[in-house]
Design a protein around this motif. Structure first.
Motif, short mmCIF file in Angstrom:
data_model
loop_
_atom_site.label_atom_id
_atom_site.label_comp_id
_atom_site.label_asym_id
_atom_site.label_seq_id
_atom_site.Cartn_x
_atom_site.Cartn_y
_atom_site.Cartn_z
N LYS A 247 47.03 40.21 39.46
CA LYS A 247 47.46 38.60 39.24
C LYS A 247 47.98 38.70 38.24
N ARG A 248 48.87 37.92 37.44
CA ARG A 248 49.58 37.92 36.89
C ARG A 248 48.47 37.52 34.95
N LYS A 249 48.11 36.60 35.28
CA LYS A 249 46.83 36.11 34.03
C LYS A 249 46.00 37.27 33.72
N GLY A 250 45.33 38.13 35.21
CA GLY A 250 44.90 38.60 34.88
C GLY A 250 45.08 39.86 33.88
N ILE A 251 46.25 40.20 34.48
CA ILE A 251 47.19 41.18 34.37
C ILE A 251 47.46 41.26 32.25
N LYS A 252 47.67 39.95 31.96
CA LYS A 252 47.93 39.70 31.09
C LYS A 252 46.85 40.48 29.83
N ARG A 253 45.56 39.50 30.49
CA ARG A 253 43.81 40.13 30.19
C ARG A 253 43.26 41.40 30.02
N GLY A 254 43.54 42.07 30.47
CA GLY A 254 43.91 43.18 30.93
C GLY A 254 42.54 43.21 32.18
N LEU A 255 41.98 42.99 32.70
CA LEU A 255 41.14 42.74 33.45
C LEU A 255 41.34 43.79 35.07
N HIS A 256 40.64 44.92 34.97
CA HIS A 256 40.44 45.65 36.39
C HIS A 256 39.19 45.48 36.79
N TRP A 257 39.43 45.34 38.28
CA TRP A 257 37.82 45.82 39.02
C TRP A 257 37.51 47.05 38.56
N HIS A 258 36.31 47.28 39.54
CA HIS A 258 35.16 48.67 39.51
C HIS A 258 34.27 47.95 40.54
#
Length: 483
Positions: A247-258
């Motif tokens: 997810k581009r927006k998530g990658i920009k925010r540094g999001l990752h799933w645990h």
């Protein structure tokens, strides 16, 4: 004499008639809060409401699919009567567990079985590698079922293991959700890869109206499951995709799933494979064997029960399970759910348990990848905080995507279901109930790690949030009832 506004009067009469029609058709077998939300939408926004209800008003799958579920459930129940229903430590169960296990079996057809071993796998790449390592030991069958299934740099070891299994002559069958795959890159590449290696692939709940395959488009299969030779199984919250979900927006925010996965050996593997067999039959009309015997029968001392749920059943199986265990808790309940938009039954169960003196804690993410769900779930916090529920906000930029409960000291529930209205009623989900002090101790270690990485939300701080956020939270809560 005042002239009658026939046009306005006709419109009013039409609106009243429309409201009556909606009241009759919408309220049938529907929860009151959902019926009221649909009625308000149709009355105040007629065109939007009618189109919306036509698209997503049906809460169950087509009859032919429900008939398939019922047929396999009957076969499983007949098989269970042959001696599979056994639990190794029934004398150590809390007094409330036998009727709950019986309820689960009545609703989902699968019994509590003993003699199982299990291992929690908390980290993303470790879970993928553990699945790949087990696939490399397969000699007969590998059954794969994921909500999201995408080949990328992170999931490559899993697909490489599938390829090696096919080369050894292992029968590899793969299911993934049809509609969800369209929202991610490399969908076609992934399917071509599976075909080239010789795996048998089928999409789940395909939307193909021109072929007569149509149902409510947001009824999805959200299960995550791998079984190998009827000996080893993996299930939990992990989707087979990179931990940023592309997810581009998530990658920009540094999001990752645990995530949290659990690996099983023992009779429970056969019960998990029965879920795959049911879904494969629903998609292909091919009914795989349900009566083969695993090589390893008893590998541990944990009692476990598989609880499938979703719109192929006549009841909200997981909703009843979660409500039952929370109501029966004696001193502690820990809940982890990334998307928390509870049915009123769950909300009331948590508040009631807190009033009884039960220690209730809820782990959710401080941030989210889903705007509407994020704001809807926040609207439930105040009532819980006032009741004494402790809410922990898992720190950004991680999305805490694990789904599990621990109840008192010896009961755990782990799987794919969120505590939100979609998972509880609209998605096909898979949870496993386990009895055993040691497995709860393992889960408590995981929860302790969550607590250290989280911020405790207080009622005082929560009431200070800006008014525009409160308004947005409450508006999004209304939309969650449209189901």
């Amino acid at each position: 004499m005042t002239e009658v506004d026939w046009f306005g009067l006709g419109g009013l009469v039409l609106q009243v008639v429309l409201a009556l029609i909606v009241a009759i058709f919408v309220s049938a077998n529907r929860k009151p809060e959902s019926a009221i939300a649909w009625m308000m939408t149709v009355v105040f926004l007629p065109l939007v409401g009618i189109i919306g209800f036509a698209l997503i008003g049906a809460q169950r799958l087509p009859r032919r699919r429900r008939d398939k579920q019922r047929h396999v459930s009957e076969l499983i129940m007949a098989r269970t009567e042959g001696g599979l229903a056994r639990a190794s430590r029934r004398d150590q169960w809390p007094d409330w567990l036998p009727p709950v296990a019986r309820m689960n079996e009545t609703l989902g057809a699968l019994p509590m079985v003993g003699g199982n071993s299990s291992d929690l796998i908390e980290y993303y790449r470790a879970a993928i590698m553990a699945i790949a390592d087990d696939i490399d030991q397969a000699t007969r069958t590998v059954h794969v079922e994921f909500f999201i299934l995408i080949h990328d740099d992170i999931t490559a070891p899993f697909f490489d293991a599938l390829r090696r299994a096919c080369e050894r002559g292992v029968e590899v069958r793969v299911l993934s959700d049809h509609f969800t795959q369209f929202t991610y890159p490399a969908r076609r590449k992934t399917q071509r890869m599976l075909a080239e290696m010789g795996a048998h692939y089928q999409p789940m709940l395909p939307l193909r109206p021109l072929r007569g395959r149509w149902q409510r488009p947001d009824l999805r299969n959200h299960r995550k499951l791998v079984t190998i030779d009827g000996i080893v199984a993996h299930t939990g919250s992990l989707n087979m995709i990179a931990d940023h979900y592309h997810k581009r927006k998530g990658i920009k925010r540094g999001l990752h799933w645990h995530e949290l996965m659990i690996r099983f050996e023992g009779p429970i593997v056969r019960e998990l494979d029965a879920v795959f067999v049911t879904d494969w039959y629903s998609e292909t009309d091919e009914l795989l064997p349900l009566d083969y015997s695993p090589v390893r029968l008893d590998t541990g001392d944990r009692d476990a029960q598989v609880i499938p749920s979703g719109p192929s059943f006549d009841n909200d199986n997981n909703l009843k399970l979660f409500a039952a265990v929370i109501h029966n808790a004696r001193h502690r309940v820990s809940i982890t759910s990334p998307y928390f938009v509870p049915d009123s039954t769950i909300q009331l169960a948590m508040i009631t348990a807190a009033a009884r003196g039960v220690d209730i804690e809820l782990f959710v993410s401080a941030t989210s990848d889903q705007f509407m769900v994020y704001h809807a779930q926040r609207s439930y916090y105040e009532q819980l905080l006032r009741a004494g529920v402790r809410i922990y906000l898992y720190g950004e930029p991680t999305i805490l995507h694990a789904k599990h409960l621990s109840v008192d000291d010896d009961v755990a529930i782990i799987g794919s279901s969120n505590l939100d209205i979609r998972s509880l009623s609209l998605h096909m989900e898979l949870m496993v109930l386990l009895h055993g002090r040691d497995v709860v101790d393992e889960l408590r270690v995981v929860q302790d790690e969550y607590r250290q990485a989280s911020r405790l939300l207080t009622l005082e701080d929560w009431l200070k949030r800006p008014r525009h956020e409160k308004l947005l939270d409450n508006v999004m809560r209304l939309t969650s009832s449209l189901m």
